[in-house]
Write a protein that holds these residues in place. Sequence first.
Motif, PDB file in Angstrom:
ATOM      1  N   LEU A  30       0.210  -1.775  -4.633  1.00  0.00           N
ATOM      2  CA  LEU A  30      -0.543  -2.984  -4.331  1.00  0.00           C
ATOM      3  C   LEU A  30       0.392  -3.955  -3.635  1.00  0.00           C
ATOM      4  O   LEU A  30       1.585  -3.962  -3.886  1.00  0.00           O
ATOM      5  N   ARG A  31      -0.166  -4.791  -2.771  1.00  0.00           N
ATOM      6  CA  ARG A  31       0.647  -5.842  -2.171  1.00  0.00           C
ATOM      7  C   ARG A  31       0.704  -7.035  -3.109  1.00  0.00           C
ATOM      8  O   ARG A  31      -0.302  -7.479  -3.621  1.00  0.00           O
ATOM      9  N   HIS A  32       1.924  -7.539  -3.301  1.00  0.00           N
ATOM     10  CA  HIS A  32       2.146  -8.764  -4.058  1.00  0.00           C
ATOM     11  C   HIS A  32       3.074  -9.617  -3.215  1.00  0.00           C
ATOM     12  O   HIS A  32       4.268  -9.352  -3.146  1.00  0.00           O
ATOM     13  N   GLU A  33       2.484 -10.592  -2.523  1.00  0.00           N
ATOM     14  CA  GLU A  33       3.217 -11.412  -1.555  1.00  0.00           C
ATOM     15  C   GLU A  33       3.864 -10.495  -0.518  1.00  0.00           C
ATOM     16  O   GLU A  33       3.162  -9.726   0.119  1.00  0.00           O
ATOM     17  N   LEU A  35       5.907  -7.999  -1.158  1.00  0.00           N
ATOM     18  CA  LEU A  35       6.363  -6.760  -1.786  1.00  0.00           C
ATOM     19  C   LEU A  35       5.210  -5.787  -1.988  1.00  0.00           C
ATOM     20  O   LEU A  35       4.050  -6.178  -2.083  1.00  0.00           O
ATOM     21  N   LEU A  36       5.570  -4.525  -2.079  1.00  0.00           N
ATOM     22  CA  LEU A  36       4.641  -3.493  -2.545  1.00  0.00           C
ATOM     23  C   LEU A  36       5.046  -3.168  -3.970  1.00  0.00           C
ATOM     24  O   LEU A  36       6.212  -2.883  -4.239  1.00  0.00           O
ATOM     25  N   VAL A  37       4.102  -3.233  -4.898  1.00  0.00           N
ATOM     26  CA  VAL A  37       4.413  -2.980  -6.302  1.00  0.00           C
ATOM     27  C   VAL A  37       3.525  -1.847  -6.816  1.00  0.00           C
ATOM     28  O   VAL A  37       2.416  -1.645  -6.337  1.00  0.00           O
ATOM     29  N   ALA A  38       4.052  -1.117  -7.795  1.00  0.00           N
ATOM     30  CA  ALA A  38       3.305  -0.001  -8.357  1.00  0.00           C
ATOM     31  C   ALA A  38       2.065  -0.513  -9.087  1.00  0.00           C
ATOM     32  O   ALA A  38       2.123  -1.480  -9.842  1.00  0.00           O
ATOM     33  N   CYS A  39       0.960   0.149  -8.839  1.00  0.00           N
ATOM     34  CA  CYS A  39      -0.284  -0.158  -9.530  1.00  0.00           C
ATOM     35  C   CYS A  39      -0.205   0.424 -10.937  1.00  0.00           C
ATOM     36  O   CYS A  39       0.081   1.609 -11.098  1.00  0.00           O
ATOM     37  N   ASN A  40      -0.396  -0.377 -11.940  1.00  0.00           N
ATOM     38  CA  ASN A  40      -0.393   0.068 -13.339  1.00  0.00           C
ATOM     39  C   ASN A  40       0.979   0.572 -13.794  1.00  0.00           C
ATOM     40  O   ASN A  40       1.092   1.581 -14.480  1.00  0.00           O
TER      41      ASN A  40
END
Length: 90
Positions: A30-33, A35-40
Amino acid sequence: MPQTVKLYGGELFPCNEVHFHAGRYLVFLLRHEDLLVACNGYFGVRPINGTQVEWYVPGERLRLSFQPLDTVLQRIKNPPATPKENNHKA
């Protein structure tokens, strides 16, 4: 999305510890600002070993096993038309 990305781990939350080894992974991001972060959390990062990926055993709640990557990708691309009913006791 580039073919290669850097994954950062090392979180030390008791219920979500992520430690990566060099290799290939099937990731759900997922995009967070910026960054790409792992979903769950770590559930969104599944290791690949050759032609197998560590994936959820059909019909088993949260049980993992190495399964053919092609088969798993087909299941992801073509989910059942109707979702299964959630019958676990919360």
